[in-house]
Design a protein around this motif. Structure first.
Motif, mmCIF file in Angstrom:
data_model
loop_
_atom_site.group_PDB
_atom_site.id
_atom_site.type_symbol
_atom_site.label_atom_id
_atom_site.label_comp_id
_atom_site.label_asym_id
_atom_site.label_seq_id
_atom_site.Cartn_x
_atom_site.Cartn_y
_atom_site.Cartn_z
ATOM 1 N N GLN A 261 0.831 -1.206 0.000
ATOM 2 C CA GLN A 261 0.000 0.000 0.000
ATOM 3 C C GLN A 261 0.866 1.257 0.000
ATOM 4 O OE1 GLN A 261 -3.452 -0.368 2.942
ATOM 5 N NE2 GLN A 261 -2.281 -2.226 3.372
ATOM 6 N N ALA A 262 1.952 1.251 0.782
ATOM 7 C CA ALA A 262 2.835 2.411 0.826
ATOM 8 C C ALA A 262 3.511 2.625 -0.527
ATOM 9 C CB ALA A 262 3.880 2.219 1.922
ATOM 10 N N GLN A 263 3.954 1.548 -1.156
ATOM 11 C CA GLN A 263 4.552 1.679 -2.492
ATOM 12 C C GLN A 263 3.533 2.192 -3.504
ATOM 13 O OE1 GLN A 263 7.262 -1.447 -4.029
ATOM 14 N NE2 GLN A 263 6.924 -2.483 -2.069
ATOM 15 N N ALA A 264 2.301 1.704 -3.386
ATOM 16 C CA ALA A 264 1.253 2.149 -4.305
ATOM 17 C C ALA A 264 0.940 3.625 -4.090
ATOM 18 C CB ALA A 264 -0.007 1.303 -4.118
ATOM 19 N N ALA A 265 0.995 4.090 -2.843
ATOM 20 C CA ALA A 265 0.745 5.506 -2.559
ATOM 21 C C ALA A 265 1.801 6.379 -3.232
ATOM 22 C CB ALA A 265 0.733 5.744 -1.055
ATOM 23 N N ILE A 266 3.052 5.927 -3.216
ATOM 24 C CA ILE A 266 4.122 6.673 -3.898
ATOM 25 C C ILE A 266 3.867 6.695 -5.407
ATOM 26 C CG2 ILE A 266 6.583 6.641 -4.445
ATOM 27 C CD1 ILE A 266 6.996 5.393 -1.612
ATOM 28 N N ALA A 267 3.515 5.533 -5.954
ATOM 29 C CA ALA A 267 3.225 5.456 -7.390
ATOM 30 C C ALA A 267 2.032 6.333 -7.760
ATOM 31 C CB ALA A 267 2.957 4.007 -7.790
ATOM 32 N N ALA A 268 1.039 6.398 -6.873
ATOM 33 C CA ALA A 268 -0.143 7.218 -7.138
ATOM 34 C C ALA A 268 0.202 8.704 -7.180
ATOM 35 C CB ALA A 268 -1.207 6.959 -6.080
ATOM 36 N N LEU A 269 1.108 9.132 -6.318
ATOM 37 C CA LEU A 269 1.519 10.537 -6.321
ATOM 38 C C LEU A 269 2.251 10.889 -7.613
ATOM 39 C CD1 LEU A 269 2.627 10.873 -2.607
ATOM 40 C CD2 LEU A 269 0.779 12.141 -3.708
ATOM 41 N N HIS A 270 3.058 9.975 -8.116
ATOM 42 C CA HIS A 270 3.704 10.207 -9.415
ATOM 43 C C HIS A 270 2.650 10.275 -10.525
ATOM 44 C CE1 HIS A 270 7.908 10.079 -8.332
ATOM 45 N NE2 HIS A 270 7.760 8.942 -7.676
ATOM 46 N N ALA A 271 1.697 9.336 -10.477
ATOM 47 C CA ALA A 271 0.680 9.269 -11.533
ATOM 48 C C ALA A 271 -0.253 10.470 -11.502
ATOM 49 C CB ALA A 271 -0.125 7.975 -11.388
ATOM 50 N N ASP A 272 -0.451 11.041 -10.326
ATOM 51 C CA ASP A 272 -1.402 12.147 -10.158
ATOM 52 C C ASP A 272 -0.842 13.481 -10.645
ATOM 53 O OD1 ASP A 272 -4.028 12.826 -9.255
ATOM 54 O OD2 ASP A 272 -3.117 13.884 -7.564
ATOM 55 N N ALA A 273 0.482 13.581 -10.791
ATOM 56 C CA ALA A 273 1.104 14.844 -11.212
ATOM 57 C C ALA A 273 0.971 15.008 -12.727
ATOM 58 C CB ALA A 273 2.573 14.856 -10.806
ATOM 59 N N ARG A 274 0.452 16.167 -13.146
ATOM 60 C CA ARG A 274 0.275 16.397 -14.583
ATOM 61 C C ARG A 274 1.608 16.560 -15.297
ATOM 62 N NH1 ARG A 274 -3.726 21.399 -14.706
ATOM 63 N NH2 ARG A 274 -2.247 22.014 -13.075
ATOM 64 N N THR A 275 2.609 17.092 -14.590
ATOM 65 C CA THR A 275 3.966 17.209 -15.110
ATOM 66 C C THR A 275 4.935 16.779 -14.027
ATOM 67 O OG1 THR A 275 4.292 19.489 -14.361
ATOM 68 C CG2 THR A 275 3.262 19.189 -16.525
ATOM 69 N N ALA A 276 6.175 16.499 -14.423
ATOM 70 C CA ALA A 276 7.177 16.101 -13.440
ATOM 71 C C ALA A 276 7.402 17.199 -12.413
ATOM 72 C CB ALA A 276 8.494 15.762 -14.152
ATOM 73 N N ALA A 277 7.308 18.456 -12.862
ATOM 74 C CA ALA A 277 7.548 19.589 -11.956
ATOM 75 C C ALA A 277 6.474 19.705 -10.882
ATOM 76 C CB ALA A 277 7.617 20.890 -12.760
ATOM 77 N N GLU A 278 5.284 19.167 -11.145
ATOM 78 C CA GLU A 278 4.177 19.278 -10.193
ATOM 79 C C GLU A 278 4.144 18.112 -9.203
ATOM 80 O OE1 GLU A 278 0.309 20.607 -11.920
ATOM 81 O OE2 GLU A 278 1.408 20.557 -13.812
ATOM 82 N N THR A 279 5.116 17.223 -9.251
ATOM 83 C CA THR A 279 5.142 16.074 -8.348
ATOM 84 C C THR A 279 5.250 16.541 -6.902
ATOM 85 O OG1 THR A 279 6.266 14.771 -10.051
ATOM 86 C CG2 THR A 279 6.318 13.911 -7.802
ATOM 87 N N ASP A 280 4.436 15.958 -6.027
ATOM 88 C CA ASP A 280 4.427 16.320 -4.607
ATOM 89 C C ASP A 280 5.533 15.559 -3.888
ATOM 90 O OD1 ASP A 280 3.894 16.946 -1.990
ATOM 91 O OD2 ASP A 280 1.733 16.575 -2.103
ATOM 92 N N TRP A 281 6.769 16.022 -4.041
ATOM 93 C CA TRP A 281 7.906 15.314 -3.465
ATOM 94 C C TRP A 281 7.893 15.270 -1.939
ATOM 95 C CZ3 TRP A 281 10.443 11.949 -6.116
ATOM 96 C CH2 TRP A 281 10.562 12.092 -7.503
ATOM 97 N N PRO A 282 7.514 16.344 -1.249
ATOM 98 C CA PRO A 282 7.475 16.238 0.223
ATOM 99 C C PRO A 282 6.571 15.111 0.712
ATOM 100 C CG PRO A 282 7.405 18.535 -0.430
ATOM 101 C CD PRO A 282 7.267 17.728 -1.691
ATOM 102 N N GLN A 283 5.414 14.941 0.058
ATOM 103 C CA GLN A 283 4.521 13.855 0.477
ATOM 104 C C GLN A 283 5.119 12.488 0.118
ATOM 105 O OE1 GLN A 283 0.442 14.329 -0.768
ATOM 106 N NE2 GLN A 283 -0.240 12.512 0.349
ATOM 107 N N ILE A 284 5.843 12.419 -1.006
ATOM 108 C CA ILE A 284 6.502 11.171 -1.367
ATOM 109 C C ILE A 284 7.548 10.801 -0.331
ATOM 110 C CG2 ILE A 284 8.092 10.128 -3.045
ATOM 111 C CD1 ILE A 284 6.481 11.445 -5.262
ATOM 112 N N VAL A 285 8.287 11.807 0.169
ATOM 113 C CA VAL A 285 9.262 11.547 1.227
ATOM 114 C C VAL A 285 8.563 10.971 2.459
ATOM 115 C CG1 VAL A 285 10.904 12.593 2.838
ATOM 116 C CG2 VAL A 285 10.910 13.278 0.433
#
Length: 381
Positions: A261-285
């Motif tokens: 589930q934790a790995q999927a949450a990280i993958a979901a945050l990548h998938a949810d970003a419209r561009t690489a620049a919009e990735t929510d890196w703090p939440q991924i951390v």
């Protein structure tokens, strides 16, 4: 009827044979013979009750083989018990087969081969082609695995974590030859998630869907790797992403967090970003922190250092990387990336070259070699 439908019936039919008293190895051999007949005859003349047909034919194959054995006299009594053709029992033993094929005494390669054969319904040749190994090697693995599990009790509860690990091993093999192992792993995991009420089964299914959704964008037309930040997100499978996120949200709502589930949450945050620049890196951390607490894995901490570098800058990423063992897979590649981000081109080029020499496959090695060449060209200008 298509091949996928025939294969999907295999585990429940195998379960019926074992429940009737056939030992696992003999039952699996009989099922394979029945599947061969189905592949040959069903396209022209499909039966009304597919499962019933397979069960009847497989049981007859088992009885024929039993009569030919030295123990024929002890087993011939079963001939009188052959059920009349008709609807097959509704009991589904698929779940027990998952557990049996992921027996803790099996090696990972044997567990994977047996799962693909007994639960996935693939032939030995198909498995060999998918893993690019000789058919005889796979046959030996399956034979040894069947001997190992032949004495295991069929009604004992199994270890879900072991089953999930085997399915994840299948998924990570991706695609090779005529068999798409990633798609096969998704099919089997979907089947498992429907059979058991377990948030980690759902988490693994979500993780597979989210990773698989990016598959078309991972390689360029020439076969070279395309890093996540450079992928054409318009080529991502939005339907698979939506399904994966929905499954993940339902699993997380149960408040029984696990590593998938934790790995999927990280993958979901990548998938949810419209561009690489919009990735929510703090939440991924933050999710990597959760994952590290669950697994205490150095590879998780390695990936976390990349996320820290994106969230807080490359110097912070290098600080997170420093305590880790430099012999870890991909350590040099991660270090190279962070040093390049910090502006140390010479060190980054050297580390990319080092990482290329240790790469696990040709595509990764070529990608890292190109990265090193790019930086060396920049230094000479």
């Amino acid at each position: 009827m298509n091949e996928a439908l025939i294969r999907s019936l295999a585990p429940s039919v195998l379960g019926v044979l074992v429940r009737r008293g056939a030992d696992f190895a003999a039952a699996e051999d009989a099922l394979q013979e029945a599947l061969i007949e189905a592949f040959r005859g069903w396209p022209a003349d499909p039966p009304r009750d597919a499962k019933g047909w397979l069960t009847t034919v497989a049981w007859r194959k088992f009885l024929d083989a039993s009569r030919a054995e030295a123990a024929r006299r002890r087993r011939e009594g079963r001939a009188d018990e052959e059920p009349a053709p008709g609807p097959a029992p509704s009991v589904d033993d698929t779940l027990q087969l998952y557990f049996l094929c992921a027996h803790p005494s099996l090696t990972p390669s044997s567990a994977v081969a047996l799962t693909l054969r007994a639960v996935g319904g693939l032939t030995t040749r198909q498995i060999a082609q998918a893993y690019l190994v000789p058919e005889a090697t796979v046959a030996q693995r399956i034979s040894r695995a069947k001997r190992t599990v032949s004495t295991a009790r069929f009604d004992r509860p199994g270890d879900v974590a072991t089953v999930l690990r085997v399915l994840y091993l299948v998924f990570n093999e991706g695609y090779s030859g005529d068999i798409d192992l990633a798609a096969e792993a998704i099919r089997l995991t979907r089947q498992l998630a429907a059979a058991i009420d377990h948030p980690e089964a759902a988490g693994l299914l979500a993780l597979m869907l989210l990773h698989h959704a990016r598959r078309a964008a991972r390689t360029a037309p020439d076969g070279s790797l395309v890093p996540l930040a450079e992928q054409d997100r318009g080529r991502w499978d939005t339907a698979a992403i939506a399904e994966g996120i929905e499954i993940l949200q339902a699993a997380l709502a149960r408040d029984r967090l696990g590593e998938y589930q934790a790995q999927a949450a990280i993958a979901a945050l990548h998938a949810d970003a419209r561009t690489a620049a919009e990735t929510d890196w703090p939440q991924i951390v933050e999710w990597y922190d959760e994952l590290a607490a669950l697994t205490d894995s150095p590879l998780v901490r390695l990936n976390r250092s990349v996320a820290v570098g994106e969230a807080d800058g490359p110097r912070a990423g290098l600080a997170a990387l420093a305590p880790l063992d430099g012999s870890l897979p991909r350590y040099a590649a991660v270090a190279a990336y962070l040093h390049e981000r910090e502006g140390d081109v010479a060190t980054a080029a050297r580390l990319y070259t080092e990482a290329a020499a240790k790469a696990a496959n040709l595509a990764e090695r070529d990608h890292l070699t190109r990265q090193a060449a790019r930086l060396n060209t920049r230094r000479r200008r």
